[in-house]
Design a protein around this motif. Structure first.
Motif, PDB file in Angstrom:
ATOM      1  N   MET A   1      73.998 -76.016   5.841  1.00  0.00           N
ATOM      2  CA  MET A   1      74.218 -74.580   5.770  1.00  0.00           C
ATOM      3  C   MET A   1      73.240 -73.948   4.771  1.00  0.00           C
ATOM      4  O   MET A   1      72.645 -74.635   3.946  1.00  0.00           O
ATOM      5  CB  MET A   1      75.666 -74.270   5.366  1.00  0.00           C
TER       6      MET A   1
ATOM      7  N   PRO B   1      67.931 -69.850   8.770  1.00  0.00           N
ATOM      8  CA  PRO B   1      69.001 -70.247   9.689  1.00  0.00           C
ATOM      9  C   PRO B   1      68.957 -69.488  11.008  1.00  0.00           C
ATOM     10  O   PRO B   1      68.473 -68.358  11.085  1.00  0.00           O
ATOM     11  CB  PRO B   1      70.275 -69.926   8.910  1.00  0.00           C
TER      12      PRO B   1
ATOM     13  N   VAL C   1      71.350 -68.632  14.664  1.00  0.00           N
ATOM     14  CA  VAL C   1      72.532 -68.701  15.520  1.00  0.00           C
ATOM     15  C   VAL C   1      72.031 -68.637  16.964  1.00  0.00           C
ATOM     16  O   VAL C   1      71.379 -67.665  17.356  1.00  0.00           O
ATOM     17  CB  VAL C   1      73.522 -67.556  15.245  1.00  0.00           C
TER      18      VAL C   1
ATOM     19  N   VAL D   1      72.785 -73.016  12.741  1.00  0.00           N
ATOM     20  CA  VAL D   1      74.029 -73.043  11.964  1.00  0.00           C
ATOM     21  C   VAL D   1      75.247 -72.645  12.799  1.00  0.00           C
ATOM     22  O   VAL D   1      76.377 -72.752  12.339  1.00  0.00           O
ATOM     23  CB  VAL D   1      73.929 -72.139  10.723  1.00  0.00           C
ATOM     24  N   GLY D   2      75.028 -72.156  14.020  1.00  0.00           N
ATOM     25  CA  GLY D   2      76.151 -71.766  14.855  1.00  0.00           C
ATOM     26  C   GLY D   2      75.729 -71.598  16.298  1.00  0.00           C
ATOM     27  O   GLY D   2      74.547 -71.362  16.597  1.00  0.00           O
TER      28      GLY D   2
ATOM     29  N   LYS E   1      78.352 -78.437  14.920  1.00  0.00           N
ATOM     30  CA  LYS E   1      78.076 -77.043  14.551  1.00  0.00           C
ATOM     31  C   LYS E   1      79.243 -76.160  15.004  1.00  0.00           C
ATOM     32  O   LYS E   1      79.808 -76.377  16.079  1.00  0.00           O
ATOM     33  CB  LYS E   1      76.781 -76.553  15.226  1.00  0.00           C
TER      34      LYS E   1
ATOM     35  N   THR F   1      78.523 -67.838   9.325  1.00  0.00           N
ATOM     36  CA  THR F   1      77.502 -68.837   9.007  1.00  0.00           C
ATOM     37  C   THR F   1      76.503 -68.356   7.978  1.00  0.00           C
ATOM     38  O   THR F   1      75.588 -69.095   7.614  1.00  0.00           O
ATOM     39  CB  THR F   1      76.751 -69.266  10.282  1.00  0.00           C
ATOM     40  N   SER F   2      76.645 -67.134   7.502  1.00  0.00           N
ATOM     41  CA  SER F   2      75.703 -66.610   6.484  1.00  0.00           C
ATOM     42  C   SER F   2      76.030 -67.176   5.110  1.00  0.00           C
ATOM     43  O   SER F   2      77.209 -67.362   4.775  1.00  0.00           O
ATOM     44  CB  SER F   2      75.782 -65.082   6.437  1.00  0.00           C
TER      45      SER F   2
END
Length: 244
Positions: A1, A64, A66, A87-88, A185, A243-244
């Protein structure tokens, strides 16, 4: 992360019979919230090569990511999502395969959707074949496209989508996913309850198996990104915030 990283970049991956324009409303919503977003083209030539292409795009993004996949794009993010900076995962009316499973095998767990009746085959040349052999790709019958793919989109837009649809190589339905990124994830899924292209039970099954956070829109067609961009963007925003 990335606990103190910038806002993740959202990468929108379209599916079969469409192009990145299906994300136009979603892009506007996300950019209006200050979320960086790109929508690269999906080659639609096969799960293995398309996932490799997407992984290459992701690897060249700083920070990151998504990943968001619509329809067949869900299978691609399932594989390409193994990248370290992803991350997602967000699935929108999408296939969510397991490692070693093809889209055809996943789809075959449930009754066929009406889409299967209206697929039209044609051939195309590829350098991977020899002796003049031709590969097979499929489109949706133009007259049936609005009702099968975009029943909740205006007729004018649906007929344009039908004329401009992009074919997908038939091998995309038989190649097996080499990874299942949702195993490690976090994932979110939007189920289109009135989808006539992918049986909603296929979407529900995949989302449950992946442990995804699920939102179902009972009246949404397969073209939910076009018909319900605020709802789709809302699910993506949830993923970005988480996910931030």
């Amino acid at each position: 992360m990335y606990p103190s990283a910038p806002t993740p970049t959202v990468v929108l991956v379209h599916g079969a019979f469409a192009d990145a324009a299906v994300w136009i409303g979603v892009i506007a919503e996300l950019r209006g919230c200050g979320i960086p977003v790109i929508a690269p083209p999906n080659p639609l030539r096969g799960l293995v090569s398309d996932a490799a292409y997407l992984a290459s795009v992701v690897s060249q993004i700083d920070g990151p990511v998504v990943l968001v996949g619509h329809s067949y794009g869900g299978a691609l993010i399932t594989v390409a999502g193994e990248a370290e900076n992803v991350v997602g995962l967000v699935y929108v009316a999408a296939f969510i395969p397991y490692e070693g499973e093809s889209i055809g095998e996943l789809r075959g767990r449930f009754p066929d959707s009406p889409l299967r009746t209206y697929l039209k085959e044609r051939t195309y040349p590829t350098h991977l074949l020899v002796d003049g052999d031709l590969a097979v790709e499929v489109t949706i019958d133009e007259a049936a496209f609005p009702s099968v793919f975009a029943a909740d989109v205006s007729e004018d837009i649906a007929t344009v989508l039908a004329a401009a649809q992009r074919p997908i190589a038939a091998v995309a339905f038989t190649e097996k996913a080499s990874a299942a990124a949702w195993r490690t994830k976090p994932s979110w899924a939007l189920v289109a309850g009135a989808d006539r292209a992918i049986n909603p039970d296929v979407q529900r099954f995949g989302a449950q198996r992946a442990g995804a956070v699920v939102l179902e829109l009972p009246d949404a067609s397969h073209a939910v990104a076009l018909s319900e961009p605020k709802q789709v963007a809302g699910v993506i925003r949830d993923a970005v915030r988480a996910t931030s």
